[in-house]
Design a protein around this motif. Structure first.
Motif, PDB file in Angstrom:
ATOM      1  N   VAL A 139       3.581   5.492  -7.733  1.00 53.19           N
ATOM      2  CA  VAL A 139       4.814   6.206  -7.413  1.00 53.19           C
ATOM      3  C   VAL A 139       5.844   5.926  -8.500  1.00 53.19           C
ATOM      4  O   VAL A 139       6.117   4.760  -8.815  1.00 53.19           O
ATOM      5  N   ARG A 140       6.376   7.009  -9.045  1.00 54.62           N
ATOM      6  CA  ARG A 140       7.465   6.902 -10.025  1.00 54.62           C
ATOM      7  C   ARG A 140       8.503   7.944  -9.669  1.00 54.62           C
ATOM      8  O   ARG A 140       8.210   9.129  -9.636  1.00 54.62           O
ATOM      9  N   ASN A 141       9.701   7.488  -9.363  1.00 54.97           N
ATOM     10  CA  ASN A 141      10.805   8.367  -8.972  1.00 54.97           C
ATOM     11  C   ASN A 141      10.432   9.228  -7.767  1.00 54.97           C
ATOM     12  O   ASN A 141      10.626  10.435  -7.760  1.00 54.97           O
ATOM     13  N   ASP A 142       9.874   8.608  -6.754  1.00 55.05           N
ATOM     14  CA  ASP A 142       9.457   9.260  -5.506  1.00 55.05           C
ATOM     15  C   ASP A 142       8.424  10.366  -5.722  1.00 55.05           C
ATOM     16  O   ASP A 142       8.356  11.312  -4.947  1.00 55.05           O
ATOM     17  N   LYS A 143       7.658  10.273  -6.781  1.00 52.72           N
ATOM     18  CA  LYS A 143       6.614  11.244  -7.055  1.00 52.72           C
ATOM     19  C   LYS A 143       5.351  10.497  -7.494  1.00 52.72           C
ATOM     20  O   LYS A 143       5.407   9.588  -8.305  1.00 52.72           O
ATOM     21  N   TRP A 144       4.213  10.935  -6.916  1.00 53.54           N
ATOM     22  CA  TRP A 144       2.944  10.296  -7.267  1.00 53.54           C
ATOM     23  C   TRP A 144       2.477  10.766  -8.633  1.00 53.54           C
ATOM     24  O   TRP A 144       2.377  11.951  -8.905  1.00 53.54           O
ATOM     25  N   ASP A 145       2.173   9.795  -9.488  1.00 50.34           N
ATOM     26  CA  ASP A 145       1.649  10.067 -10.816  1.00 50.34           C
ATOM     27  C   ASP A 145       0.224   9.509 -10.874  1.00 50.34           C
ATOM     28  O   ASP A 145       0.029   8.297 -10.854  1.00 50.34           O
ATOM     29  N   CYS A 146      -0.760  10.403 -10.917  1.00 45.45           N
ATOM     30  CA  CYS A 146      -2.166   9.987 -10.920  1.00 45.45           C
ATOM     31  C   CYS A 146      -2.757  10.147 -12.309  1.00 45.45           C
ATOM     32  O   CYS A 146      -2.541  11.157 -12.972  1.00 45.45           O
ATOM     33  N   LYS A 147      -3.517   9.133 -12.723  1.00 46.34           N
ATOM     34  CA  LYS A 147      -4.188   9.154 -14.021  1.00 46.34           C
ATOM     35  C   LYS A 147      -5.658   8.808 -13.816  1.00 46.34           C
ATOM     36  O   LYS A 147      -6.006   7.983 -12.976  1.00 46.34           O
ATOM     37  N   SER A 148      -6.472   9.442 -14.611  1.00 42.20           N
ATOM     38  CA  SER A 148      -7.899   9.170 -14.542  1.00 42.20           C
ATOM     39  C   SER A 148      -8.204   7.822 -15.179  1.00 42.20           C
ATOM     40  O   SER A 148      -7.685   7.487 -16.248  1.00 42.20           O
ATOM     41  N   LEU A 149      -9.039   7.047 -14.516  1.00 39.91           N
ATOM     42  CA  LEU A 149      -9.476   5.778 -15.088  1.00 39.91           C
ATOM     43  C   LEU A 149     -10.628   5.967 -16.064  1.00 39.91           C
ATOM     44  O   LEU A 149     -10.931   5.073 -16.848  1.00 39.91           O
ATOM     45  N   THR A 150     -11.261   7.124 -16.022  1.00 38.67           N
ATOM     46  CA  THR A 150     -12.428   7.343 -16.870  1.00 38.67           C
ATOM     47  C   THR A 150     -12.069   7.505 -18.345  1.00 38.67           C
ATOM     48  O   THR A 150     -12.963   7.652 -19.174  1.00 38.67           O
ATOM     49  N   GLU A 151     -10.779   7.472 -18.661  1.00 40.41           N
ATOM     50  CA  GLU A 151     -10.372   7.441 -20.061  1.00 40.41           C
ATOM     51  C   GLU A 151     -10.696   6.080 -20.681  1.00 40.41           C
ATOM     52  O   GLU A 151     -10.833   5.969 -21.894  1.00 40.41           O
ATOM     53  N   ASN A 152     -10.816   5.065 -19.843  1.00 37.67           N
ATOM     54  CA  ASN A 152     -11.130   3.714 -20.300  1.00 37.67           C
ATOM     55  C   ASN A 152     -12.642   3.535 -20.359  1.00 37.67           C
ATOM     56  O   ASN A 152     -13.370   3.965 -19.460  1.00 37.67           O
ATOM     57  N   SER A 153     -13.105   2.865 -21.388  1.00 36.88           N
ATOM     58  CA  SER A 153     -14.554   2.670 -21.543  1.00 36.88           C
ATOM     59  C   SER A 153     -15.131   1.797 -20.438  1.00 36.88           C
ATOM     60  O   SER A 153     -16.259   2.031 -19.988  1.00 36.88           O
ATOM     61  N   TRP A 154     -14.375   0.826 -19.957  1.00 40.23           N
ATOM     62  CA  TRP A 154     -14.884  -0.034 -18.879  1.00 40.23           C
ATOM     63  C   TRP A 154     -15.061   0.750 -17.587  1.00 40.23           C
ATOM     64  O   TRP A 154     -16.007   0.502 -16.836  1.00 40.23           O
ATOM     65  N   ALA A 155     -14.173   1.712 -17.324  1.00 40.97           N
ATOM     66  CA  ALA A 155     -14.293   2.527 -16.105  1.00 40.97           C
ATOM     67  C   ALA A 155     -15.489   3.475 -16.210  1.00 40.97           C
ATOM     68  O   ALA A 155     -16.173   3.734 -15.218  1.00 40.97           O
ATOM     69  N   GLN A 156     -15.757   3.968 -17.410  1.00 39.08           N
ATOM     70  CA  GLN A 156     -16.950   4.786 -17.609  1.00 39.08           C
ATOM     71  C   GLN A 156     -18.206   3.958 -17.378  1.00 39.08           C
ATOM     72  O   GLN A 156     -19.177   4.440 -16.791  1.00 39.08           O
ATOM     73  N   ALA A 184       0.822  -1.225   0.000  1.00 41.44           N
ATOM     74  CA  ALA A 184       0.000   0.000   0.000  1.00 41.44           C
ATOM     75  C   ALA A 184       0.849   1.266   0.000  1.00 41.44           C
ATOM     76  O   ALA A 184       0.477   2.273   0.583  1.00 41.44           O
ATOM     77  N   LYS A 185       1.998   1.204  -0.665  1.00 43.75           N
ATOM     78  CA  LYS A 185       2.872   2.372  -0.692  1.00 43.75           C
ATOM     79  C   LYS A 185       3.241   2.832  -2.096  1.00 43.75           C
ATOM     80  O   LYS A 185       3.794   3.914  -2.253  1.00 43.75           O
ATOM     81  N   SER A 186       2.950   2.042  -3.118  1.00 40.51           N
ATOM     82  CA  SER A 186       3.403   2.441  -4.448  1.00 40.51           C
ATOM     83  C   SER A 186       2.297   2.508  -5.500  1.00 40.51           C
ATOM     84  O   SER A 186       2.519   3.056  -6.571  1.00 40.51           O
ATOM     85  N   HIS A 187       1.121   1.968  -5.213  1.00 45.05           N
ATOM     86  CA  HIS A 187       0.048   1.997  -6.212  1.00 45.05           C
ATOM     87  C   HIS A 187      -1.297   1.818  -5.515  1.00 45.05           C
ATOM     88  O   HIS A 187      -1.470   0.929  -4.712  1.00 45.05           O
ATOM     89  N   TYR A 188      -2.248   2.699  -5.830  1.00 47.04           N
ATOM     90  CA  TYR A 188      -3.620   2.541  -5.340  1.00 47.04           C
ATOM     91  C   TYR A 188      -4.577   3.083  -6.380  1.00 47.04           C
ATOM     92  O   TYR A 188      -4.193   3.821  -7.282  1.00 47.04           O
ATOM     93  N   ALA A 189      -5.836   2.701  -6.242  1.00 52.94           N
ATOM     94  CA  ALA A 189      -6.835   3.156  -7.205  1.00 52.94           C
ATOM     95  C   ALA A 189      -8.190   3.274  -6.529  1.00 52.94           C
ATOM     96  O   ALA A 189      -8.471   2.603  -5.534  1.00 52.94           O
ATOM     97  N   SER A 190      -9.000   4.151  -7.099  1.00 51.89           N
ATOM     98  CA  SER A 190     -10.393   4.272  -6.705  1.00 51.89           C
ATOM     99  C   SER A 190     -11.234   3.948  -7.937  1.00 51.89           C
ATOM    100  O   SER A 190     -10.713   3.462  -8.938  1.00 51.89           O
ATOM    101  N   MET A 191     -12.517   4.247  -7.862  1.00 53.91           N
ATOM    102  CA  MET A 191     -13.361   4.023  -9.023  1.00 53.91           C
ATOM    103  C   MET A 191     -13.040   5.040 -10.119  1.00 53.91           C
ATOM    104  O   MET A 191     -13.311   4.806 -11.290  1.00 53.91           O
ATOM    105  N   TRP A 192     -12.415   6.154  -9.745  1.00 53.40           N
ATOM    106  CA  TRP A 192     -12.208   7.261 -10.674  1.00 53.40           C
ATOM    107  C   TRP A 192     -10.776   7.407 -11.178  1.00 53.40           C
ATOM    108  O   TRP A 192     -10.573   7.887 -12.286  1.00 53.40           O
ATOM    109  N   LYS A 193      -9.795   7.062 -10.357  1.00 50.02           N
ATOM    110  CA  LYS A 193      -8.404   7.298 -10.760  1.00 50.02           C
ATOM    111  C   LYS A 193      -7.485   6.246 -10.154  1.00 50.02           C
ATOM    112  O   LYS A 193      -7.854   5.525  -9.231  1.00 50.02           O
TER     113      LYS A 193
END
Length: 185
Positions: A55-72, A42-51
């Motif tokens: 962690v990449r290079n000690d920085k959090w990189d968040c992406k929206s899951l709603t770009e995917n049709s299944w997440a929509q 629980a320190k390098s990757h997590y997700a919700s229904m939306w995003k």
């Protein structure tokens, strides 16, 4: 003397209360900003229904899951289930708490079963498609995802009770004599 029986008049208050709990659980599941999926530590990757956040290079990189049709589709199904649950809750309060309108109870049960089907589909689509995105490590479906299943289970139980309750109209109103399952004399 000890007696054990079913107090049907309490169903007038208990069923809307259970629907309120289901409503709260579903709002928590939908609104959670994390807690659907976490990696093993629980320190390098997590997700919700939306995003999802990684962690990449000690920085959090968040992406929206709603770009995917299944997440929509998951978001749409969960929100539709929430709307139907709100409608069922309001009708149940009107039918049981304000006035006793037993003709509405099967309608509430049917609405709940429709919402359960929508949520069930959404709660299955999410892990199937999210697991395809994961390439390494161990992942766990955590608390917010569990709240979604908790709301679904509550709605299944309430749907069954709402469909069966019109058979016990006299008991709920208080016209029938209480039937005791056990009585010690």
């Amino acid at each position: 003397m000890f007696r054990c029986g079913i107090a049907y008049p309490r169903c007038r208050w208990v069923l809307p209360l259970l629907l309120l709990f289901a409503l709260i659980f579903l709002i928590i599941a939908i609104a959670a900003s994390s807690g659907w999926v976490e990696d093993e530590d629980a320190k390098s990757h997590y997700a919700s229904m939306w995003k999802q956040c990684r962690v990449r290079n000690d920085k959090w990189d968040c992406k929206s899951l709603t770009e995917n049709s299944w997440a929509q589709a998951v978001a749409a199904l969960m929100i539709l289930g929430l709307i139907i649950l709100i409608i069922a809750f309001v009708i149940s309060c009107l039918a049981l708490c304000c006035s006793l309108n037993f003709s509405l109870l099967p309608i509430i049960g049917i609405l709940l079963f429709i919402a359960v089907i929508l949520q069930f589909i959404a709660l299955i689509i999410y892990p199937v498609n999210f697991n395809e995105m994961i390439y390494e490590g161990q992942y766990y479906y955590t608390w917010a995802y569990g709240f979604g299943w908790g709301a679904t289970v509550l709605m299944i139980g309430c749907g069954i009770l709402f469909c069966c309750l019109p058979r016990y109209e006299d008991e709920v109103i208080g016209l029938a004599k209480t039937k005791y399952i056990y009585s010690s004399a």
